[in-house]
Design a protein around this motif. Structure first.
Motif, PDB file in Angstrom:
ATOM      1  N   THR A 170       0.985  -1.157  -0.025  1.00 35.55           N
ATOM      2  CA  THR A 170      -0.185   0.140   0.016  1.00 35.55           C
ATOM      3  C   THR A 170       0.679   1.272   0.026  1.00 35.55           C
ATOM      4  O   THR A 170       0.331   2.224  -0.688  1.00 35.55           O
ATOM      5  CB  THR A 170      -0.906   0.002   1.194  1.00 35.55           C
ATOM      6  OG1 THR A 170      -1.617  -1.159   1.131  1.00 35.55           O
ATOM      7  CG2 THR A 170      -1.686   1.120   1.210  1.00 35.55           C
ATOM      8  N   ARG A 171       1.813   1.154   0.844  1.00 37.56           N
ATOM      9  CA  ARG A 171       2.724   2.465   0.940  1.00 37.56           C
ATOM     10  C   ARG A 171       3.532   2.765  -0.524  1.00 37.56           C
ATOM     11  O   ARG A 171       3.548   3.717  -1.103  1.00 37.56           O
ATOM     12  CB  ARG A 171       3.813   2.136   2.098  1.00 37.56           C
ATOM     13  CG  ARG A 171       3.324   2.481   3.385  1.00 37.56           C
ATOM     14  CD  ARG A 171       4.424   2.236   4.397  1.00 37.56           C
ATOM     15  NE  ARG A 171       3.907   2.383   5.671  1.00 37.56           N
ATOM     16  CZ  ARG A 171       4.386   2.030   6.798  1.00 37.56           C
ATOM     17  NH1 ARG A 171       5.721   1.522   6.761  1.00 37.56           N
ATOM     18  NH2 ARG A 171       4.141   2.153   8.160  1.00 37.56           N
ATOM     19  N   ARG A 172       4.024   1.572  -0.935  1.00 36.06           N
ATOM     20  CA  ARG A 172       4.678   1.716  -2.489  1.00 36.06           C
ATOM     21  C   ARG A 172       3.666   2.038  -3.365  1.00 36.06           C
ATOM     22  O   ARG A 172       3.958   2.990  -4.348  1.00 36.06           O
ATOM     23  CB  ARG A 172       5.309   0.347  -2.913  1.00 36.06           C
ATOM     24  CG  ARG A 172       6.492   0.014  -1.945  1.00 36.06           C
ATOM     25  CD  ARG A 172       7.452  -0.931  -2.593  1.00 36.06           C
ATOM     26  NE  ARG A 172       8.339  -1.094  -1.529  1.00 36.06           N
ATOM     27  CZ  ARG A 172       9.507  -1.751  -2.149  1.00 36.06           C
ATOM     28  NH1 ARG A 172       9.755  -2.336  -3.362  1.00 36.06           N
ATOM     29  NH2 ARG A 172      10.704  -1.640  -1.057  1.00 36.06           N
ATOM     30  N   LEU A 173       2.360   1.928  -3.374  1.00 38.04           N
ATOM     31  CA  LEU A 173       1.256   1.993  -4.480  1.00 38.04           C
ATOM     32  C   LEU A 173       1.097   3.614  -4.238  1.00 38.04           C
ATOM     33  O   LEU A 173       0.890   4.133  -5.122  1.00 38.04           O
ATOM     34  CB  LEU A 173      -0.025   1.122  -4.549  1.00 38.04           C
ATOM     35  CG  LEU A 173       0.369  -0.028  -5.027  1.00 38.04           C
ATOM     36  CD1 LEU A 173      -0.874  -0.865  -4.666  1.00 38.04           C
ATOM     37  CD2 LEU A 173       0.392  -0.212  -6.610  1.00 38.04           C
TER      38      LEU A 173
ATOM     39  N   GLY B 125       1.624   6.541  -6.806  1.00 37.64           N
ATOM     40  CA  GLY B 125       0.187   7.329  -7.501  1.00 37.64           C
ATOM     41  C   GLY B 125       0.727   8.773  -7.271  1.00 37.64           C
ATOM     42  O   GLY B 125       0.378   9.366  -8.202  1.00 37.64           O
ATOM     43  N   ASP B 126       1.225   9.112  -6.149  1.00 44.42           N
ATOM     44  CA  ASP B 126       1.816  10.424  -5.996  1.00 44.42           C
ATOM     45  C   ASP B 126       2.999  11.026  -7.115  1.00 44.42           C
ATOM     46  O   ASP B 126       2.630  12.020  -7.756  1.00 44.42           O
ATOM     47  CB  ASP B 126       2.660  10.857  -4.552  1.00 44.42           C
ATOM     48  CG  ASP B 126       1.506  10.800  -3.380  1.00 44.42           C
ATOM     49  OD1 ASP B 126       0.165  10.634  -3.713  1.00 44.42           O
ATOM     50  OD2 ASP B 126       1.993  10.568  -2.264  1.00 44.42           O
ATOM     51  N   ALA B 127       3.694  10.259  -7.500  1.00 43.68           N
ATOM     52  CA  ALA B 127       4.860  10.292  -8.438  1.00 43.68           C
ATOM     53  C   ALA B 127       4.060  10.505  -9.988  1.00 43.68           C
ATOM     54  O   ALA B 127       4.240  11.377 -10.435  1.00 43.68           O
ATOM     55  CB  ALA B 127       5.717   9.452  -8.745  1.00 43.68           C
ATOM     56  N   LEU B 128       3.125   9.619 -10.220  1.00 39.98           N
ATOM     57  CA  LEU B 128       2.069   9.622 -11.433  1.00 39.98           C
ATOM     58  C   LEU B 128       1.472  10.912 -11.237  1.00 39.98           C
ATOM     59  O   LEU B 128       1.139  11.546 -12.531  1.00 39.98           O
ATOM     60  CB  LEU B 128       1.267   8.546 -11.589  1.00 39.98           C
ATOM     61  CG  LEU B 128       2.239   7.249 -11.891  1.00 39.98           C
ATOM     62  CD1 LEU B 128       1.292   5.866 -11.972  1.00 39.98           C
ATOM     63  CD2 LEU B 128       2.698   7.358 -13.184  1.00 39.98           C
TER      64      LEU B 128
ATOM     65  N   SER C 216       1.625  13.612 -14.195  1.00 39.40           N
ATOM     66  CA  SER C 216       0.577  13.668 -15.270  1.00 39.40           C
ATOM     67  C   SER C 216       0.250  15.345 -14.856  1.00 39.40           C
ATOM     68  O   SER C 216      -0.504  15.922 -15.907  1.00 39.40           O
ATOM     69  CB  SER C 216      -0.592  12.963 -14.603  1.00 39.40           C
ATOM     70  OG  SER C 216      -0.952  13.150 -13.234  1.00 39.40           O
ATOM     71  N   ALA C 217       0.305  16.079 -13.991  1.00 40.00           N
ATOM     72  CA  ALA C 217      -0.091  17.433 -13.768  1.00 40.00           C
ATOM     73  C   ALA C 217       0.958  18.234 -14.797  1.00 40.00           C
ATOM     74  O   ALA C 217       0.417  19.089 -15.184  1.00 40.00           O
ATOM     75  CB  ALA C 217       0.219  17.779 -12.424  1.00 40.00           C
TER      76      ALA C 217
END
Length: 108
Positions: A29-32, A36-39, A43-44
């Motif tokens: 969960t931590r890695r995902l 997700g934050d990096a993506l 994407s921003a």
């Protein structure tokens, strides 16, 4: 061994298995979340670049549409001229340079 000892060891083993699985789920969960934050950041940035490009294209769209409309208006005349070409070739004389040539090879 006594039955009570086997039951206690089984319960301890099950608790250890559940704890290990919980730790793995937490780690995944931590890695995902980090992924997700990096993506989200990537994407921003990409969305900002795309919006800038769309603004540039939007400004030139009217010019492009006017040019395409002009080309579209000329197409019927071009089509008529193209249709008239085969009839001109068929009615015209054959040039001297091509008389006597082999049509497949192109030589005399």
């Amino acid at each position: 061994m006594s039955t009570q000892l086997l039951v206690a060891l089984t319960v301890i083993e099950i608790v250890a298995l559940v704890a290990a699985l919980a730790l793995f789920v937490i780690a995944i969960t931590r890695r995902l979340r980090a992924l997700g934050d990096a993506l989200g950041n990537v994407s921003a940035n990409i969305l900002g670049a795309i919006q800038g490009n769309v603004c540039l294209v939007g400004a030139g769209a009217a010019i492009l549409n006017n040019q395409l409309d002009a080309i579209g208006a000329m197409l019927p005349a071009v089509a008529e001229a193209a249709e008239a070409l085969p009839s001109q070739k068929a009615s015209g004389p054959t040039p001297q340079s091509q008389q006597g040539r082999d049509p497949v090879i192109g030589r005399r």
